[in-house]
Scaffold this active site. Structure first.
Site: not given
Length: 410
Positions: A176, A302, A400
């Site tokens: 990520r 998420s 995130e």
């Protein structure tokens, strides 16, 4: 298809253009329609020293309710091209290059590739956002990551004021993350004021390398279970794509397609793909959960990344905590969702009964806006979860989403 919702307001709020539906007014909103216009919009903001936020689908962004005093730029280009021949070259490797402009809706690209019998993106079906954002975040799911498929990324360098082509080896892809994302931060979740909330390198287009074929192996055990086959089984791309969409829908990890019927989002998806998403949603809405399905989709997906920790830290976790090796390193990845749930924050958790900010009913990793939540509500929930997990397991969860006007570092 239902009629679009129109607006007479000259600029949107962040709430209008994000999947979370949270955020304040925007001073200037630009929607360039070509490559030159995109560069000029970015350089125009930078030359005036104005805050710059480049936005794609708004699916990985939680903005403050305070007014944003700068420029928000959204690339409206949605071009997909095939530099190679689509048919497998005679006697050559069965690969093909696909180029897409940064503003192309990600799932529209996946749908196109599956229809064209191009292997590599089917496991990434249903991920909200755009092509440009996909390489910034290095999106991944069910055994696939976009970074593994990148040939090159064309960018505008905000610092050196030039365009450049960055090769996959230049982009420092990781879990990520990428070089692009890293230029926004001094440390995880600590913004670098020089560029945040937009990377130094603004994505103009992405070229991917895919393989020809109408079927491929199912590499993910979770996906294989959903398909009723053993891992490694070979299935048609379309069947894999539909299984991924079904699994994501069950977790509330698809976006609300109705947002594309609003004035500010109406041009951001291809009509045929939007109609398909709307049709699929109708079946969910008539299911046992009814319209609560939509509530779980008003999120950033998420909200926290899965922590990557030392083996010693992993050994200190309870025996049933998930542990995944990280390449050949001495590090271990564990599950943020598991940590959250085992710290007492279960599905549907809210700080107060009836709060508009709550965990998804079907996934502890998604913070959702149940209707009317403000940025303070979402931040309070996020911080409570961070502190709870840290207190229980000594692990700090990293958010995130990009968070203009919000500080989630502590």
């Amino acid at each position: 298809m239902p009629e679009a919702v129109t607006s007479s307001i000259s600029t949107p709020t962040f709430a209008d253009i994000t999947t979370m539906g949270v955020g304040g007014r925007i001073a200037t909103f630009a929607q360039p329609h070509d490559r030159v216009g995109l560069i000029e919009a970015v350089e125009g903001a930078d030359s005036k020293g104005l805050p710059l936020c480049l936005i794609g689908g708004g699916s990985n962004l939680l903005a403050s309710d305070q007014d944003f005093p700068g420029v928000v730029v959204r690339d409206t280009r949605q071009d997909i091209s095939v530099p190679d021949e689509v048919a497998p070259p005679e006697g050559g490797l069965p690969v093909v290059h696909i180029n897409a402009t940064a503003g192309t809706n990600w799932d529209d690209l996946v749908s196109y590739c599956v229809r064209m019998h191009l292997i590599g993106l089917e496991g990434l079906s249903g991920i909200p956002g755009t092509v440009g954002a996909s390489v910034v975040q290095n999106i991944g799911a069910y055994g696939q990551e976009v970074g593994r498929l990148v040939d090159s990324v064309e960018v505008w360098d905000r610092q050196d004021k030039v365009t450049a082509y960055l090769q996959a080896s230049d982009l420092d892809f990781g879990y990520r993350t990428s070089l692009l994302k890293q230029t926004m931060y001094q440390a995880p979740a600590v913004p670098d004021a020089r560029f945040f909330p937009t990377p130094r390198y603004v994505v103009l287009s992405v070229t991917l390398v895919l393989r020809h074929g109408s079927a491929t192996q199912v590499g993910s055990a979770q996906l294989a279970k959903a398909l009723g086959v053993e891992p490694g089984a070979t299935l048609p791309l379309e069947r894999i794509r539909q299984a991924v969409l079904t699994v994501r829908a069950g977790k509330g990890m698809l976006e609300d397609p109705y947002r594309y019927l609003t004035d500010w989002m109406g041009s951001c998806r291809r009509t045929s793909d939007l109609e398909e998403a709307l049709e699929a949603l109708q079946g969910d809405l008539h299911g046992p959960r009814g319209e609560r399905v939509l509530l779980d989709r008003h999120s950033c997906g998420s909200f926290f990344t899965n922590p990557v920790i030392t083996r010693e830290a992993a050994d200190a976790l309870p025996a049933d905590a998930p542990r995944y090796p990280v390449g050949d390193s001495a590090l271990v990845k564990t599950s943020a969702a598991w940590l959250i749930d085992h710290s007492g924050f279960h599905k549907g958790f809210a700080l107060e009964q009836g709060s508009a900010a709550a965990l998804s009913d079907v996934h502890t990793l998604a913070l959702t806006n149940r209707g009317g939540a403000g940025s303070d509500d979402m931040v309070a929930l996020a911080r409570a979860i961070q502190k709870g997990v840290n207190s229980t397991f000594g692990i700090h969860l990293i958010p995130e989403p990009v968070t203009p006007g919000i500080d989630l570092a502590w």
